[in-house]
Design an enzyme around this catalytic site. Structure first.
Site, PDB file in Angstrom:
ATOM      1  N   LYS A 199      53.023  38.733  47.717  1.00  0.00           N
ATOM      2  CA  LYS A 199      53.921  40.018  47.482  1.00  0.00           C
ATOM      3  C   LYS A 199      54.060  40.922  48.457  1.00  0.00           C
ATOM      4  O   LYS A 199      54.068  41.568  49.404  1.00  0.00           O
ATOM      5  CB  LYS A 199      53.362  41.186  46.659  1.00  0.00           C
ATOM      6  CG  LYS A 199      53.605  41.741  46.058  1.00  0.00           C
ATOM      7  CD  LYS A 199      52.772  42.538  44.065  1.00  0.00           C
ATOM      8  CE  LYS A 199      52.808  43.547  43.621  1.00  0.00           C
ATOM      9  NZ  LYS A 199      52.261  44.511  43.145  1.00  0.00           N
ATOM     10  N   SER A 237      54.004  44.525  38.100  1.00  0.00           N
ATOM     11  CA  SER A 237      55.422  44.539  39.927  1.00  0.00           C
ATOM     12  C   SER A 237      55.156  44.061  40.335  1.00  0.00           C
ATOM     13  O   SER A 237      56.003  43.515  40.920  1.00  0.00           O
ATOM     14  CB  SER A 237      54.359  45.333  39.698  1.00  0.00           C
ATOM     15  OG  SER A 237      53.206  45.830  40.946  1.00  0.00           O
ATOM     16  N   SER A 295      49.557  44.020  36.725  1.00  0.00           N
ATOM     17  CA  SER A 295      50.383  43.987  37.399  1.00  0.00           C
ATOM     18  C   SER A 295      50.002  42.162  38.023  1.00  0.00           C
ATOM     19  O   SER A 295      51.739  41.954  38.809  1.00  0.00           O
ATOM     20  CB  SER A 295      51.248  44.386  39.138  1.00  0.00           C
ATOM     21  OG  SER A 295      51.062  46.054  39.002  1.00  0.00           O
TER      22      SER A 295
HETATM   23  N1  GLN Z   1      52.651  48.691  35.367  1.00  0.00           N
HETATM   24  C1  GLN Z   1      51.348  49.649  35.592  1.00  0.00           C
HETATM   25  C2  GLN Z   1      51.735  50.595  36.475  1.00  0.00           C
HETATM   26  O1  GLN Z   1      53.200  51.050  35.969  1.00  0.00           O
HETATM   27  C3  GLN Z   1      50.474  48.650  36.691  1.00  0.00           C
HETATM   28  C4  GLN Z   1      51.004  48.654  37.859  1.00  0.00           C
HETATM   29  C5  GLN Z   1      50.183  47.910  38.823  1.00  0.00           C
HETATM   30  O2  GLN Z   1      49.283  46.792  38.434  1.00  0.00           O
HETATM   31  N2  GLN Z   1      50.594  48.036  40.063  1.00  0.00           N
HETATM   32  O3  GLN Z   1      51.792  51.253  37.051  1.00  0.00           O
END
Ligand code: GLN
Length: 489
Positions: A76, A151, A175
């Site tokens: 990532k 994400s 994420s």
């Molecule tokens: N969807 C969550 C957020 O927007 C989690 C994101 C993540 O785990 N990096 O913060």
């Protein structure tokens, strides 16, 4: 199927050489990327030179090393790989090339893995759909009109599409698990402190962990063993022994106690997701597990608590992007203050700005007690809920997500609806416990459905063993429409 063990075997019996495999993988990535947008950068030269080096001197350092020698992986874009851009899906870091490897990168390299490129993600890992990337949305390999989740959507799509058997993502509130569920693969968020975060760009420091995507529990086990463990460069990494997860994965699960928070199977949960996860529970029962009802009285506050704490921490972590130290700098400013302001205004996207503002607000004097402190108090109650639950059960079972993958643009105008995608995942980050998502079926629209197991701190082995037992009797064999069989190329 592209998993570590089939690729390992193909390399070991000389059906394919490591450089050929790297080449084929890069070619697949190039071919599929116009549809998926999963990769922000592919590193053909780097991958080929790693592949050559691995072939020359790869077999020396122990079992874990053997498993990864020559295996292609993707990382990532918020995890540093020396010499490759690390944009974090943000315009503000365009052109930033870290001069060092993250510890997870180093460990995978040393184990002989071949890094083929950096994957797309929501900007600074903020999002649940990958639509917040400054470089465009990633698409779900099962349905190109749908999101892959976020994400870490690029990593999930790359594994689901068969390009790489394993990819790294990051987790702050779901994420890895959420995109794993949307893309029909396995995703692990380890215990807080299990994996070094040196070289992972910070978002919410009390929540962040590196996570792993793979097509099955065993590959997650192999990867976790390589990257887990204490690192002097990350004070939050714990000095807890790293077991041989893959060696512990076999065996029956007779008597394992699976706790089901019934209240979380109610309102807001898609009927098909409920049906498939209930069916998965029956599979566990058939395998000899005992299913018990549990209560998590404060679970309903998890999203509110998460979005207060994560934004508060983000507002502080993201203060460092000022146009001086990293990435882009606004050209139009006349004064220093103006340069900070314009750089941040031009460099950050809308969601990141929203989070910085929310986070600054909940930390500001007068509101700190009402929001930030209160959220910390509820976080403590959530920890207590989990401690009590784990007196009754070994793992907590829920769906990973309330729905299957939604359509592109479906939730972009409604941040709150987007935030609710993390309803089943965010608590594990708040409590620090490990969580694993694996596929448990398909919807009538041909979209994957994921189930989640959350365990006590440091119980990754338990999660992986249960998941593996399930996979043996209910293998997930659905392939997305966009799929490349690397060995058949
Ligand atoms: N969807 C969550 C957020 O927007 C989690 C994101 C993540 O785990 N990096 O913060």
């Amino acid at each position: 199927m592209n998993n570590i063990e089939t690729l390992r075997q193909a390399i070991d019996d000389n059906s394919i050489t490591v450089p050929k495999l790297a080449e084929a993988t890069i070619n697949h990535a190039k071919k599929l990327n116009p549809q998926l947008n999963a990769f922000l950068q592919l590193d053909r030269d780097g991958a080929l030179s790693q592949a050559e080096a691995t072939t020359l001197n790869g077999r020396s350092n122990g079992d874990a090393d053997k498993v990864f020698r020559g295996i292609p992986i993707a990382i990532k874009d918020n995890i540093c790989v020396r010499g490759l851009q690390a944009t974090c899906g943000s315009h503000i870091l365009r052109g930033y090339h870290p001069q060092y490897d993250a510890t997870v990168t180093t460990r995978l390299r040393e184990a002989g893995a071949v890094i083929i490129g950096k994957t797309n993600c929501d900007e600074f890992a903020m999002g649940s759909s990958n639509e917040n990337s400054a470089y465009g949305a990633v698409r779900n390999p099962f349905d190109l009109e749908r999101v892959p989740g976020g994400s870490s959507g690029g990593s999930a799509a790359a594994v689901a599409a068969g390009i790489v058997p394993v990819a790294l993502g990051s987790e702050t509130g779901g994420s890895v698990r959420q995109p794993a569920a949307f893309c029909g693969i396995a995703g692990l968020k380890p215990t807080y402190g299990r994996i070094s975060r040196y070289g992972l760009v910070a978002f919410g420091s009390s929540l962040d962990q590196v996570g792993i995507f793979a097509t099955n529990a065993r590959d997650i086990a192999h990867t976790l063993r390589v990257i887990a463990g204490r690192d002097a460069r990350d004070a939050t990494s714990a000095d807890v022994e790293v077991p041989d997860y893959a060696a512990q994965i076999e065996g029956d699960i007779q008597g394992a106690r699976i706790g089901v928070p019934r209240l979380l199977f109610g309102e807001g949960l898609d009927a098909e997701v409920r049906a498939k996860t209930e069916a998965a529970l029956n599979v566990f029962r058939d395998l000899g597990a005992e299913v018990v009802d549990i209560e998590l009285p404060h679970a309903k506050y998890a999203i509110a608590v998460y979005y207060i704490l994560a934004t508060a921490e983000a507002s502080s972590n993201l203060a460092r992007y000022d146009g001086v130290r990293y990435g882009v700098r606004s050209e139009s400013a006349m004064t220093l203050k103006d340069m900070y302001r314009r750089t941040r205004d031009e460099g950050f996207g809308a969601e990141v700005k929203r989070r910085i503002m929310l986070g600054t607000y909940v930390l500001s004097s007068g509101y700190y007690d009402a929001y930030y402190r209160k959220a910390q108090q509820v976080r403590a109650l959530l920890r207590r809920d989990y401690e009590r639950a784990f007196e009754q059960c070994d793992v907590i079972f829920t769906p990973t997500t309330p729905s299957t993958a939604f359509r592109l643009n479906e939730k972009t105008d409604d941040p709150l609806a987007m935030y609710l995608s993390d309803i089943y995942t965010a608590t594990a980050n708040l409590v620090g416990t490990p969580g694993l998502s694996i596929p448990c079926g398909m919807s009538s629209e041909n979209l994957p459905i994921g189930m989640q197991l959350v365990g006590r701190h440091w119980s990754e082995s338990v999660l992986l063993k249960l998941a593996h037992a399930y996979e043996q009797v209910q293998p997930f064999t659905h392939r997305p429409s966009v799929y490349a069989d690397v060995l058949k190329s």
